[in-house]
Design a protein around this motif. Structure first.
Motif, short mmCIF file in Angstrom:
data_model
loop_
_atom_site.label_atom_id
_atom_site.label_comp_id
_atom_site.label_asym_id
_atom_site.label_seq_id
_atom_site.Cartn_x
_atom_site.Cartn_y
_atom_site.Cartn_z
N CYS A 126 0.76 -1.52 0.25
CA CYS A 126 -0.05 0.08 0.17
C CYS A 126 0.90 1.12 -0.21
N ARG A 183 -4.19 7.29 -2.40
CA ARG A 183 -3.68 6.30 -1.90
C ARG A 183 -3.70 4.96 -3.30
N TYR A 222 -3.26 0.91 -4.14
CA TYR A 222 -4.00 -0.06 -3.58
C TYR A 222 -4.56 -1.15 -4.64
N ASP A 277 -14.25 -0.34 -2.96
CA ASP A 277 -13.33 1.36 -1.79
C ASP A 277 -13.63 2.02 -2.03
N HIS A 278 -14.80 2.51 -1.01
CA HIS A 278 -15.27 3.90 -1.19
C HIS A 278 -14.48 4.91 -0.22
N ARG A 279 -13.34 4.72 0.27
CA ARG A 279 -12.42 6.12 0.42
C ARG A 279 -11.98 7.41 -0.53
N SER A 311 -8.77 6.78 -2.57
CA SER A 311 -8.23 5.35 -2.75
C SER A 311 -8.13 5.44 -4.58
N SER A 332 -9.48 10.12 4.63
CA SER A 332 -8.54 8.52 5.23
C SER A 332 -7.55 8.37 4.59
N HIS A 357 -8.23 1.65 7.85
CA HIS A 357 -8.62 0.66 7.07
C HIS A 357 -9.60 0.75 5.83
N LYS A 358 -9.71 -0.49 5.03
CA LYS A 358 -11.03 -0.45 4.45
C LYS A 358 -11.80 -0.68 4.92
#
Length: 261
Positions: free
Chosen positions: A29, A41, A43, A72-74, A77, A117, A234-235
């Protein structure tokens, strides 16, 4: 394969230590800031499979293609298109402190409430804690590393000779107990540099001397001179994790504020 929706640039600040999963193998990551000051991010990054010319480090500037990841809703990302990645330079050493200081926040709770995040936080009263991993946990990690690396070495397209990625997990956990305005916290460092430093020094000096040197650098020198923690959630759940440990002299944030006014 998902199509690339955008191409962006960023300064890399975070490379978490490689982890080997049962499904997708060895992944890393990574995170950084774009030139508008926004966190990104990247990843998953299959770092070992990158060409040597693509293997970026902290402070490198990169250009990359990406698409939105599934599940992954951050909002920071990005799903990296590995073949698109190009290292375009490195942030000048004289510019690094001010670059970091502009993005240090005081409250992780506040960042989470605003839907973020990733964050940089300066810990107060930081104490390094070194814990030996449970034997069963370490044996399982070693087995995953060995199985994955043997599989890659025996495949037609194995990545032999690319030794920039550690071939074994660290037998120790390196943690920080510290304080912020939100209260006391404790977290395990997932920083690549810390694990790589331990493994390199262990080969050079042996385990006991390495632990002494690690404690001196990360437990005495860093708190004395100043450092920040690169944090990420964390996701699956909104828990802050220590993804990076970066030296930053005490007082730099105040100097930046004085320059602004």
């Amino acid at each position: 394969m998902a199509s690339i929706s955008q191409r962006d640039s960023a300064v890399i600040l975070v490379k978490a230590a490689p982890r080997v999963g049962e499904t997708h193998g060895e992944l890393v990551c990574c995170a950084g800031l774009d030139f508008n000051g926004n966190w990104v991010r990247l990843y998953p990054v299959a770092f070992r499979t990158l060409e040597d010319s693509q293997k970026f480090g902290r402070w490198d500037t990169i250009e990359y293609g990406w698409s939105l990841p599934k599940g992954d809703h951050r909002h920071e990302s990005r799903k990296l298109e590995h073949k698109s990645l190009v290292i375009t330079g490195s942030l000048a050493e004289k510019s690094r402190a001010q670059f970091l200081a502009r993005h240090v926040v005081s409250s992780l709770n506040s960042e989470l409430e605003q839907g973020r995040s990733l964050a940089l936080i300066r810990p107060r009263n930081a104490e390094l804690v070194v814990e030996r991993k449970d034997r069963a946990v370490l044996d399982e990690e070693k087995a995953r590393f060995r199985s994955w690396h043997d599989q890659e070495a025996n495949s037609l397209f194995g990545f032999m000779g690319k030794d920039l990625v550690p071939d074994e997990p660290s037998p120790f956990l390196f943690k920080y107990r510290y304080e912020t305005i939100d209260g006391p916290r404790e977290g395990t460092c997932q920083d690549w540099e810390i694990e790589a430093t331990f493994l390199k020094w262990k080969r050079l000096y042996g385990e006991s001397e390495t632990l002494r040197k690690m404690t001196e650098r990360f437990g005495v020198e860093y708190p004395k001179k100043g450092f920040v923690l690169a944090m990420g959630t964390h996701k699956a759940y909104p828990q802050w994790l220590i993804n990076g440990v970066i030296r930053l002299d005490h007082g730099v944030e105040n100097e930046i504020q004085q320059l602004l006014f």
